[in-house]
Design a protein around this motif. Sequence first.
Motif, PDB file in Angstrom:
ATOM      1  N   VAL A   1       0.860  -1.178   0.000  1.00  0.00           N
ATOM      2  CA  VAL A   1       0.000   0.000   0.000  1.00  0.00           C
ATOM      3  C   VAL A   1       0.899   1.231   0.000  1.00  0.00           C
ATOM      4  O   VAL A   1       1.730   1.407   0.899  1.00  0.00           O
ATOM      5  N   ASP A   2       0.755   2.080  -1.022  1.00  0.00           N
ATOM      6  CA  ASP A   2       1.564   3.296  -1.171  1.00  0.00           C
ATOM      7  C   ASP A   2       0.679   4.526  -1.168  1.00  0.00           C
ATOM      8  O   ASP A   2      -0.420   4.522  -1.742  1.00  0.00           O
ATOM      9  N   HIS A   3       1.194   5.590  -0.535  1.00  0.00           N
ATOM     10  CA  HIS A   3       0.607   6.912  -0.739  1.00  0.00           C
ATOM     11  C   HIS A   3       1.383   7.580  -1.852  1.00  0.00           C
ATOM     12  O   HIS A   3       2.614   7.613  -1.850  1.00  0.00           O
ATOM     13  N   SER A   4       0.671   8.140  -2.825  1.00  0.00           N
ATOM     14  CA  SER A   4       1.330   8.639  -4.026  1.00  0.00           C
ATOM     15  C   SER A   4       2.143   9.900  -3.786  1.00  0.00           C
ATOM     16  O   SER A   4       2.915  10.302  -4.656  1.00  0.00           O
ATOM     17  N   GLY A   5       1.967  10.562  -2.626  1.00  0.00           N
ATOM     18  CA  GLY A   5       2.770  11.734  -2.308  1.00  0.00           C
ATOM     19  C   GLY A   5       2.142  13.054  -2.680  1.00  0.00           C
ATOM     20  O   GLY A   5       2.725  14.110  -2.435  1.00  0.00           O
ATOM     21  N   HIS A   6       0.964  13.043  -3.283  1.00  0.00           N
ATOM     22  CA  HIS A   6       0.250  14.284  -3.589  1.00  0.00           C
ATOM     23  C   HIS A   6      -1.245  13.983  -3.528  1.00  0.00           C
ATOM     24  O   HIS A   6      -1.684  12.881  -3.861  1.00  0.00           O
ATOM     25  N   GLY A   7      -2.000  14.940  -3.091  1.00  0.00           N
ATOM     26  CA  GLY A   7      -3.436  14.704  -2.935  1.00  0.00           C
ATOM     27  C   GLY A   7      -3.685  13.642  -1.873  1.00  0.00           C
ATOM     28  O   GLY A   7      -2.907  13.449  -0.939  1.00  0.00           O
ATOM     29  N   ASP A   8      -4.789  12.931  -2.024  1.00  0.00           N
ATOM     30  CA  ASP A   8      -5.156  11.890  -1.059  1.00  0.00           C
ATOM     31  C   ASP A   8      -5.173  10.517  -1.704  1.00  0.00           C
ATOM     32  O   ASP A   8      -5.887   9.627  -1.244  1.00  0.00           O
ATOM     33  N   ARG A   9      -4.403  10.324  -2.733  1.00  0.00           N
ATOM     34  CA  ARG A   9      -4.465   9.068  -3.474  1.00  0.00           C
ATOM     35  C   ARG A   9      -3.616   7.988  -2.811  1.00  0.00           C
ATOM     36  O   ARG A   9      -2.468   8.215  -2.419  1.00  0.00           O
ATOM     37  N   VAL A  10      -4.202   6.793  -2.701  1.00  0.00           N
ATOM     38  CA  VAL A  10      -3.540   5.620  -2.151  1.00  0.00           C
ATOM     39  C   VAL A  10      -3.556   4.517  -3.206  1.00  0.00           C
ATOM     40  O   VAL A  10      -4.591   4.250  -3.817  1.00  0.00           O
ATOM     41  N   ASP A  11      -2.423   3.907  -3.422  1.00  0.00           N
ATOM     42  CA  ASP A  11      -2.298   2.835  -4.402  1.00  0.00           C
ATOM     43  C   ASP A  11      -2.176   1.495  -3.683  1.00  0.00           C
ATOM     44  O   ASP A  11      -1.305   1.319  -2.829  1.00  0.00           O
ATOM     45  N   VAL A  12      -3.043   0.558  -4.020  1.00  0.00           N
ATOM     46  CA  VAL A  12      -3.049  -0.771  -3.430  1.00  0.00           C
ATOM     47  C   VAL A  12      -2.568  -1.769  -4.484  1.00  0.00           C
ATOM     48  O   VAL A  12      -3.133  -1.844  -5.576  1.00  0.00           O
ATOM     49  N   SER A  13      -1.523  -2.514  -4.145  1.00  0.00           N
ATOM     50  CA  SER A  13      -0.868  -3.389  -5.127  1.00  0.00           C
ATOM     51  C   SER A  13      -0.775  -4.820  -4.599  1.00  0.00           C
ATOM     52  O   SER A  13       0.195  -5.173  -3.913  1.00  0.00           O
ATOM     53  N   PRO A  14      -1.749  -5.671  -4.889  1.00  0.00           N
ATOM     54  CA  PRO A  14      -1.643  -7.088  -4.513  1.00  0.00           C
ATOM     55  C   PRO A  14      -0.800  -7.845  -5.525  1.00  0.00           C
ATOM     56  O   PRO A  14      -0.831  -7.563  -6.728  1.00  0.00           O
ATOM     57  N   ARG A  15      -0.057  -8.846  -5.024  1.00  0.00           N
ATOM     58  CA  ARG A  15       0.820  -9.631  -5.892  1.00  0.00           C
ATOM     59  C   ARG A  15       0.893 -11.063  -5.381  1.00  0.00           C
ATOM     60  O   ARG A  15       0.717 -11.311  -4.185  1.00  0.00           O
ATOM     61  N   VAL A  16       1.171 -11.994  -6.273  1.00  0.00           N
ATOM     62  CA  VAL A  16       1.329 -13.383  -5.878  1.00  0.00           C
ATOM     63  C   VAL A  16       2.229 -14.081  -6.895  1.00  0.00           C
ATOM     64  O   VAL A  16       2.186 -13.771  -8.089  1.00  0.00           O
ATOM     65  N   ASN A  17       3.077 -14.976  -6.426  1.00  0.00           N
ATOM     66  CA  ASN A  17       3.838 -15.814  -7.344  1.00  0.00           C
ATOM     67  C   ASN A  17       3.902 -17.231  -6.802  1.00  0.00           C
ATOM     68  O   ASN A  17       3.676 -17.475  -5.611  1.00  0.00           O
ATOM     69  N   MET A  18       4.196 -18.163  -7.692  1.00  0.00           N
ATOM     70  CA  MET A  18       4.160 -19.582  -7.352  1.00  0.00           C
ATOM     71  C   MET A  18       5.298 -20.290  -8.072  1.00  0.00           C
ATOM     72  O   MET A  18       5.639 -19.971  -9.202  1.00  0.00           O
ATOM     73  N   SER A  19       5.904 -21.257  -7.383  1.00  0.00           N
ATOM     74  CA  SER A  19       6.884 -22.138  -8.026  1.00  0.00           C
ATOM     75  C   SER A  19       6.645 -23.555  -7.525  1.00  0.00           C
ATOM     76  O   SER A  19       6.339 -23.775  -6.350  1.00  0.00           O
ATOM     77  N   TRP A  20       6.819 -24.497  -8.417  1.00  0.00           N
ATOM     78  CA  TRP A  20       6.574 -25.907  -8.095  1.00  0.00           C
ATOM     79  C   TRP A  20       7.678 -26.747  -8.705  1.00  0.00           C
ATOM     80  O   TRP A  20       7.796 -26.854  -9.922  1.00  0.00           O
ATOM     81  N   GLY A  21       8.519 -27.327  -7.836  1.00  0.00           N
ATOM     82  CA  GLY A  21       9.524 -28.271  -8.276  1.00  0.00           C
ATOM     83  C   GLY A  21       8.896 -29.656  -8.343  1.00  0.00           C
ATOM     84  O   GLY A  21       8.445 -30.201  -7.334  1.00  0.00           O
ATOM     85  N   MET A  22       8.843 -30.238  -9.523  1.00  0.00           N
ATOM     86  CA  MET A  22       8.019 -31.427  -9.737  1.00  0.00           C
ATOM     87  C   MET A  22       8.643 -32.709  -9.199  1.00  0.00           C
ATOM     88  O   MET A  22       7.938 -33.690  -8.967  1.00  0.00           O
ATOM     89  N   PHE A  23       9.967 -32.723  -8.976  1.00  0.00           N
ATOM     90  CA  PHE A  23      10.625 -33.966  -8.579  1.00  0.00           C
ATOM     91  C   PHE A  23      11.485 -33.735  -7.346  1.00  0.00           C
ATOM     92  O   PHE A  23      11.795 -32.609  -6.972  1.00  0.00           O
ATOM     93  N   ASP A  24      11.890 -34.859  -6.732  1.00  0.00           N
ATOM     94  CA  ASP A  24      12.689 -34.786  -5.530  1.00  0.00           C
ATOM     95  C   ASP A  24      14.155 -34.516  -5.806  1.00  0.00           C
ATOM     96  O   ASP A  24      14.860 -33.982  -4.958  1.00  0.00           O
ATOM     97  N   ASP A  25      14.626 -34.896  -6.969  1.00  0.00           N
ATOM     98  CA  ASP A  25      16.053 -34.839  -7.216  1.00  0.00           C
ATOM     99  C   ASP A  25      16.296 -34.510  -8.681  1.00  0.00           C
ATOM    100  O   ASP A  25      15.365 -34.290  -9.450  1.00  0.00           O
TER     101      ASP A  25
END
Length: 861
Positions: free
Chosen positions: A566-590
Amino acid sequence: MRHGAAGERAGGFLLCFVGGLFLVLYSATAGADESRELADRGAAPRGASGVILVPAKKQPTKASSVTVPRLLHYAEATYPRKALEDGVEGEVILELTTDERGQVTSAKLRRGGGHGFDEAALAAAPRLRFEPARTNPEGKAVKAKFLFRYRFILTESDDVAKEPAEVGATEGPVKAGAEPPTGVSVPLEMPEGVIDVFVRGDPLDRPAREVTRRMIGRRELNRIPGTKGDALRSLENLPGVGRPPPFSGLLIVRGSAPEDSLTFIDGAPVLLPYHFGGLASVVPTERLDRLDFFPGNFGSKYGRAMGGVVDVVLRSPRTDGYHGLAQVDFIDGRIQLEGPVPLLKGWGFSMAGRRSWLDAVLTPVIEAAGAQVVVAPAYYDYQFILENKPDPDTRFRASFYGSDDAFEVVGGEVGEEATGKFGLHIAFQRAQLGYEKRLAGGDRLSWMLAFGRDVIDFELGFSAESILFRTEVYSLHNRFAYSHRVAKWLAIEVGADLSSSLASVTSRLPVDESEKDTDGRPGDAAVERLELEDDKVNGTFARPAAYVQAELTPAKHLRLVPGLRVDHSGHGDRVDVSPRVNMSWGMFDDYPQTTIKAAAGVYHQPPSFFDLLLGASDRSDRRSSRALHFSLGLQQDLTRQLEVSVEGFVKQLDRLPVGSNKARDVVSGQDAESNEGAGYVVGGEMMLKYKPDKRFFGWLAYTLSRSARRDAPDLDEYLVSFDQTHVMTVLGSYHLGRGWELGARFRVVSGNLVTPVICNPEAEGCDNFSANAIYHAPTGSYIPFPAAADNSERLPLFHQLDIRVDKTWTFASWKLGLYLDVTNFYNHQAAEGVDYQYDFAKREYVTGLPIIPSLGLRGQF
């Protein structure tokens, strides 16, 4: 409209994310007692993450007759310097004997690894301390004999100039294949009854949580042809990085504008990564500990950017004696000194500086040729670090570093009046404090405070009066982060990112009224004279931000990293909301491992200080630009040395600032200065990499992409000037032996885009180039007709071969190196732009740099 659809997608994504995060936090709270109980039963004391202790399979448990010794105190294990230089890994198995107090009374070599590994393991073993073996159920301490294995594993950030790796201890089973969380190493198959130890990198380092993270090892950084061994310049060889315009020093990442990407040094943003012309980076390679490059989908820790991120970590000073370096070549020279601070136990210092001498070389040559031009380009940078490590888990650092670039071209004089002048000066300084602490249980605390100053000066003139533009920004950056492992499957990091600035813009620019006749049309007055007006504006900006990021391992080899910023843009009353997600899957043990990666996120970039201060109207309602990042990739081991990765990416852009454009104003009726622009970037990347071994390293990187923008919904789409459809790099370096190494790099890139001058549609004989411009009688000059579409012509394909040869002489206490780096080996005259005849009847290509050999000498002790 495009940005409306993007807003709906972002809103839906945000609702899903917030709901999912609530469930995760609720589950973590519910399971906290259970995780604490497990930790109390099995966790060993947490030390530095340089070495990981992993119990062997089928070792005795408390139900057995004897409980296996448990590591309590770690020792230092030195990765042999020659093995680091040669890129060699290995393992050593020791037979240890401990007494009733858990002290090592005997260490014997059961299986050696050579290359200095045996000596390093045997030297460290006597300093290990264990919880003694105990009989069950009496709990009586007894002597024990058991096997103990050191694994010496190279990491991408290993540095031959580092201090010996710190050794730490953590107990607990580790799953193979998946990228491990903080404090856990990738396990190997262990013989029964053997305890494993992994020798790795910086004790305060940890694995990255981003899906796409490009890392370059120390040996690769120093040996890539065409870069003079410069770490930051090596980024241009990675997938997703475009070729910058000549002399620009810009960083173009996945089709984003250069100003959309950020460079950090020890957590503080800096003005630019390269010196003028891209000849060198602002931090010498010798001062780097780690260089991380995130071309997209970076974590919630980073904000105020929607392109890519370069994160530079400066190396700790060595404290095992005094060490120095000096290097000179045709372009610049550098010196470096580091060592322990006299009379201050545990303190180390380093100082380094570099200066170019292009001004000293070129200016006399040009003057001797009788040219009426004086060229004086120069750059320099400096770094000072004072650091204290009271223990392996704590680090305090004070640093001061900066960079300065100046370039000036002054024409000859007619009487007492200069006929022309162009000047550019860019500089920044940072004074910085940093603190890092690894707490009990693997928790981690970090804090950074940086005070900075940025200056940009520009001057252009053809008389006594010149156009001037000066910006000066004083900034204060404060970062705080705390990470905690709630349960075995869940770790959370929270942080604050506070930025405040005082910006001023001083200008002497043409008066708007002088560009119009009374009827509002361009007239003779605009061309006959240049009326200038002085102006100065100031502004203060505060941009606080907070973020939370979780790391979940809900299933074997599966890792999910949701985050919210969550960022305040630094001017006015604007707030920026930035959701993010990433995923990794190693399919084998070795080995051979197959890893699938995916990510999505929202990124915001606030308006620049210049955009807010220089607008003709109030811009307090100006919104932050927004980008939606999506990526999907696959990484596959082909052999133990060879791996391939492919990744597709999409960036949807909206709320882009658009300058004055009369065509757009007429069609759309919008304000001449808005941020209703939109666009997209779509592409794919491939990297085939041979991991460094004793002799060779190399890779092939290829990027296919398209980057387009639209200034208004009703206007046509156009390609941006830095769009490059194809970017391919092939490079390699081979260690010949006896200190010799030979490397080569070959690049093929789509040509630059230009806006051509076309025939006037209303003139007769439109197929005649002489009709490309009209004659303006009051000034005796021609005014061209530009193409209807921006960037509608692509120049010929760019290709270039670079060669590098290194020779190193190693003496008892110092090294001497000689290198030859040849840029554009076969002297290909690449087309970089177009130059027109005075009446625009003819044109020719402006070519780039010719063959440039750079011979350098380097000594270090």
